[in-house]
Write a protein that holds these residues in place. Structure first.
Motif, mmCIF file in Angstrom:
data_model
loop_
_atom_site.group_PDB
_atom_site.id
_atom_site.type_symbol
_atom_site.label_atom_id
_atom_site.label_comp_id
_atom_site.label_asym_id
_atom_site.label_seq_id
_atom_site.Cartn_x
_atom_site.Cartn_y
_atom_site.Cartn_z
ATOM 1 N N SER B 55 0.688 -1.603 -0.269
ATOM 2 C CA SER B 55 -0.094 0.436 -0.258
ATOM 3 C C SER B 55 0.875 1.083 0.015
ATOM 4 O O SER B 55 0.282 2.255 -0.350
ATOM 5 C CB SER B 55 -0.646 -0.345 1.366
ATOM 6 O OG SER B 55 -0.342 0.143 2.593
ATOM 7 N N LEU B 58 1.714 1.902 -3.257
ATOM 8 C CA LEU B 58 0.912 2.227 -4.232
ATOM 9 C C LEU B 58 0.580 3.824 -4.277
ATOM 10 O O LEU B 58 0.416 4.804 -5.036
ATOM 11 C CB LEU B 58 -0.573 1.260 -3.341
ATOM 12 C CG LEU B 58 -2.219 1.553 -4.152
ATOM 13 C CD1 LEU B 58 -1.840 0.337 -5.825
ATOM 14 C CD2 LEU B 58 -3.005 0.740 -3.640
ATOM 15 N N SER B 174 -1.090 4.681 -13.956
ATOM 16 C CA SER B 174 -1.933 4.094 -12.802
ATOM 17 C C SER B 174 -3.094 3.642 -13.277
ATOM 18 O O SER B 174 -3.660 2.769 -12.633
ATOM 19 C CB SER B 174 -1.759 5.773 -12.288
ATOM 20 O OG SER B 174 -2.292 6.403 -13.863
ATOM 21 N N LEU B 177 -1.794 0.142 -13.188
ATOM 22 C CA LEU B 177 -1.754 -0.146 -11.401
ATOM 23 C C LEU B 177 -3.236 -0.611 -10.680
ATOM 24 O O LEU B 177 -3.546 -1.759 -9.859
ATOM 25 C CB LEU B 177 -1.113 0.389 -10.725
ATOM 26 C CG LEU B 177 -0.643 0.877 -9.259
ATOM 27 C CD1 LEU B 177 0.241 -0.754 -8.922
ATOM 28 C CD2 LEU B 177 -0.277 1.611 -8.745
ATOM 29 N N ARG B 324 -5.054 4.090 1.067
ATOM 30 C CA ARG B 324 -4.545 2.861 0.576
ATOM 31 C C ARG B 324 -4.019 1.396 1.302
ATOM 32 O O ARG B 324 -4.399 0.551 0.428
ATOM 33 C CB ARG B 324 -3.192 3.684 -0.043
ATOM 34 C CG ARG B 324 -3.149 4.477 -1.425
ATOM 35 C CD ARG B 324 -2.960 4.345 -2.173
ATOM 36 N NE ARG B 324 -3.300 5.845 -2.883
ATOM 37 C CZ ARG B 324 -4.324 6.289 -3.915
ATOM 38 N NH1 ARG B 324 -5.197 5.791 -3.567
ATOM 39 N NH2 ARG B 324 -4.039 7.765 -4.750
ATOM 40 N N VAL B 328 -6.077 -1.755 0.134
ATOM 41 C CA VAL B 328 -4.679 -3.006 -0.234
ATOM 42 C C VAL B 328 -5.513 -4.206 0.772
ATOM 43 O O VAL B 328 -5.737 -5.090 0.834
ATOM 44 C CB VAL B 328 -3.833 -2.930 -0.443
ATOM 45 C CG1 VAL B 328 -2.554 -3.987 -0.611
ATOM 46 C CG2 VAL B 328 -2.527 -1.780 -1.393
#
Lengths: 253, 399
Positions: B55, B58, B174, B177, B324, B328
């Motif tokens: 995370s 991320l 992104s 992702l 984030r 996750v």
């Protein structure tokens, strides 16, 4: 080449976990790294409460989502080896994306906190790149197929005991542990199953016993809606895992 | 103008020393843990394989993408009033992506193997493969674009082409992702084709927070010391854009929450009801990390105040870091395929080594940031623009 499949008859399975133990002994897995496991769960409430169990190896899916997500092709499906899904420990980077993508939760990253103390990895420290090196271990090692004791930082999983199965005579329809000619080639979990709830054979051979059982006894594949199409089929009542429910849910169920 | 940049003076040197010390100590701590205990020093497990290091990556990667998208306003879409924030945005995007990649590398089982195993095996079916391709391209384009700016070549055909390529690279990186999570149908909490939109929005929000905070930090949190073109950006359209993306982030989180709570799907409902909204940290992070910043930025008189902008940036840092993390972890807390065998959701909280990685990434970012402020003029604008235009007037009028 055969397409190996497993059939598990839930009406015969007693949930004794001999398969889990045999797998751990055969493949030298760590506590908690249960390539083969038996799930125990309950369903419903009094007066219809049920106690159930379900043996769960890797499903060796025909459309394995773990294979598609692996960025290095470390996880691959080998049609030349009967459609078994392997992990190449020389290519695995330990990103664990395959563990996210497997709907059945049958992949393990053993470089984690130990399930039980003392940590057996400290008792038998690793040698020659192995994560741990017990004095008793299967001499079969093939890191390109994830067979043996893994190094650190890679993902491991059930291999349908490829090191045994691959030595079976060409063209054999079923690997039956009751056949003295074939018993050495049978996966450990199948060979050890006392109530003979497991069958192992060639799904591409119309004459095989596994195909006959799937056809005659209404074999089903679990989580079929995911589209992964397992090569493991279940027979008998109650093939399936109920939905997860936390004990103290706000919804009260 | 650059004389006002406090990072070029002793304050910057102090921050550089502090960041470097924290970086060395945290890196040493993480390496010690990884060497002695391996990944057993993390609290992740085979049941919940992706934890705070992922995370954190991320968070950093998307903040970088957000900064890249903000920089595209002047560099791709021709909003020349924002030239004053372009170079710093590109630099911050570059170093925050580097920091995120460093965190990711230490999370992997075999980071060096990745360097040859991904390109040599060309698994084009994997979203992770494409994420690697696009973020590598993104990194190169950011570096190239920064080099062009550094050499004063802002408006050449080549620079514009690189700018457009970089913009597309950011969108693809992104977006891919997002799809690493969004394409996982076996993880219903994540499974969502519109996830790239959510990632773009939150990326811009975190990028904007980073831009605001680090621009102010460079000038000692005193806007009057900034070059005029930067001042006009921070009193003009940028606060409005900040308010808009914060609002859209709140909207997106709200819509996802409502859908999740309405759903009967146990792997979605229980995550929202029994994990996210059962966690005071999550509730507080949404309240004070997203909703309060949004409300503050809604008020025209407040959103132009420098103290409010810095406060909102700091709150948004926390809010989005938590967002984030919970995104996750939330996708994994329901045990897969265990039914009622699992008695409760999987418990996870980051270990000291995992916190060490997050701190290491942050310290690396701060270290590179101060070095960048010291050795480059990150507030630079094209020479001809600085010479020929009177900056600020139109933006101030609309503030």
């Amino acid at each position: 080449m055969a397409k190996w499949g497993m059939v598990i008859d839930l009406d015969k399975c007693t949930g004794c976990q001999a398969c889990t133990t045999a797998c751990a002994m055969e493949n030298n897995t760590l506590p908690g790294e249960s390539w083969q496991d038996v799930l125990f769960y309950h369903e419903g409430e009094y007066p219809t409460a049920q106690m159930k169990w379900l043996p769960r190896p890797c499903m060796q899916c025909e459309s394995p989502s773990c294979v598609y997500v692996c960025p290095t092709r470390a996880t691959y499906k080998d049609d030349e080896a009967g459609g078994i899904v392997f992990v190449d420990w020389n290519k695995c980077i330990g990103c664990k994306y395959c563990m996210i993508a497997c709907p059945y939760g049958v992949r393990f990253y053993a470089d984690e906190q130990p399930l039980v103390e003392p940590d057996i990895r400290d008792v038998y420290p690793g040698e020659n790149g192995q994560m741990w090196s017990p004095p008793y271990q299967n001499p079969e090692q093939d890191w390109r197929r994830g067979i043996g004791i893994q190094p650190k930082g890679v993902v491991s999983k059930c291999t349908f005991c490829h090191h045994r199965v691959s030595k079976a005579p060409e063209g054999v329809a079923d690997l039956d542990e009751d056949d003295p000619e074939l018993v050495e080639y049978v996966p450990a979990c199948v060979r050890t199953c006392a109530p003979k709830a497991r069958y192992f054979g060639d799904l591409d051979n119309p004459e095989s016993n596994v195909n006959r059982l799937i056809g005659d006894k209404h074999g089903v594949r679990l989580l079929d809606h995911t589209g992964n199409r397992p090569q493991v089929y279940y027979l008998g009542a109650g093939a399936g895992v109920p939905a997860f429910r936390p004990r103290n849910s706000r919804r009260g169920d | 103008m650059s004389d006002n940049n406090v990072m070029k003076g002793t304050a910057g040197t102090g921050l550089l020393l502090l960041s470097a010390i924290v970086l060395v100590v945290s890196f040493g701590f993480v390496m010690y843990n990884l060497t002695v205990y391996g990944h057993a020093s993390f609290n992740v497990s085979s049941s919940l394989p992706w934890g705070q290091p992922i995370s954190t990556y991320l968070y950093f990667a998307l903040a970088s993408s957000g900064l890249g998208l903000i920089a595209a306003l002047p560099l791709v879409f021709g909003f020349k009033q924002y030239y004053g924030i372009a170079k710093r945005s590109i630099f911050l995007a570059f170093i925050i992506l580097i920091s995120g990649m460093a965190v990711l590398a230490l999370e992997l089982g075999h980071p060096f193997r990745m360097l040859w195993a991904i390109p040599l095996n060309m698994q084009i079916q994997s979203a992770m493969f494409w994420m690697g391709v696009f973020y590598a391209a993104d990194l190169l384009f950011l570096l190239w674009k920064f080099q062009k700016m550094e050499s004063g070549e802002w408006d050449s055909k080549a620079t514009r082409t690189i700018g457009i390529a970089s913009f597309l690279g950011v969108l693809l990186a992104s977006g891919t992702l997002a799809l690493i999570f969004g394409m996982m149908s076996m993880r219903p909490f994540w499974f969502d084709g519109s996830l790239p939109i959510y990632f773009y929005l939150t990326a811009i929000t975190s990028g904007m927070a980073a831009l605001v905070f680090f621009s102010y930090l460079a000038y000692g949190f005193d806007r009057s010391r900034m070059p005029e073109r930067m001042q006009s950006a921070f009193t003009g359209g940028l606060p409005k854009l900040f308010a808009a993306v914060l609002g859209l982030t709140v909207l997106f989180v709200g819509v996802r929450a409502i859908t999740g709570l309405y759903s009967n799907h146990p792997e979605v409902y229980h995550v929202w009801a029994d994990y996210l909204f059962a966690s005071p940290v999550y509730v507080l992070s949404v309240l004070f990390g997203l909703i309060v910043p949004f409300l503050l930025m809604l008020v025209p008189k407040l959103r132009v105040q420098s103290q409010i902008q810095v406060l909102v940036a700091i709150l948004a840092f926390g809010g989005l870091f938590a967002e984030r993390y919970f995104f996750v972890v939330g996708g994994q807390v329901v045990p897969l395929f265990k039914g009622t065998w699992a008695w409760d959701m999987i418990q996870y909280s980051p270990s000291a080594a995992e916190w060490g990685l997050t701190i290491m990434g942050s310290a690396m970012f701060f270290t590179l940031y101060v070095l960048g402020e010291k050795y480059f003029n990150l507030s630079a604008v094209p020479e001809q623009l600085a010479a020929t235009e009177t900056p600020g007037a139109p933006e101030k009028a609309t503030a």
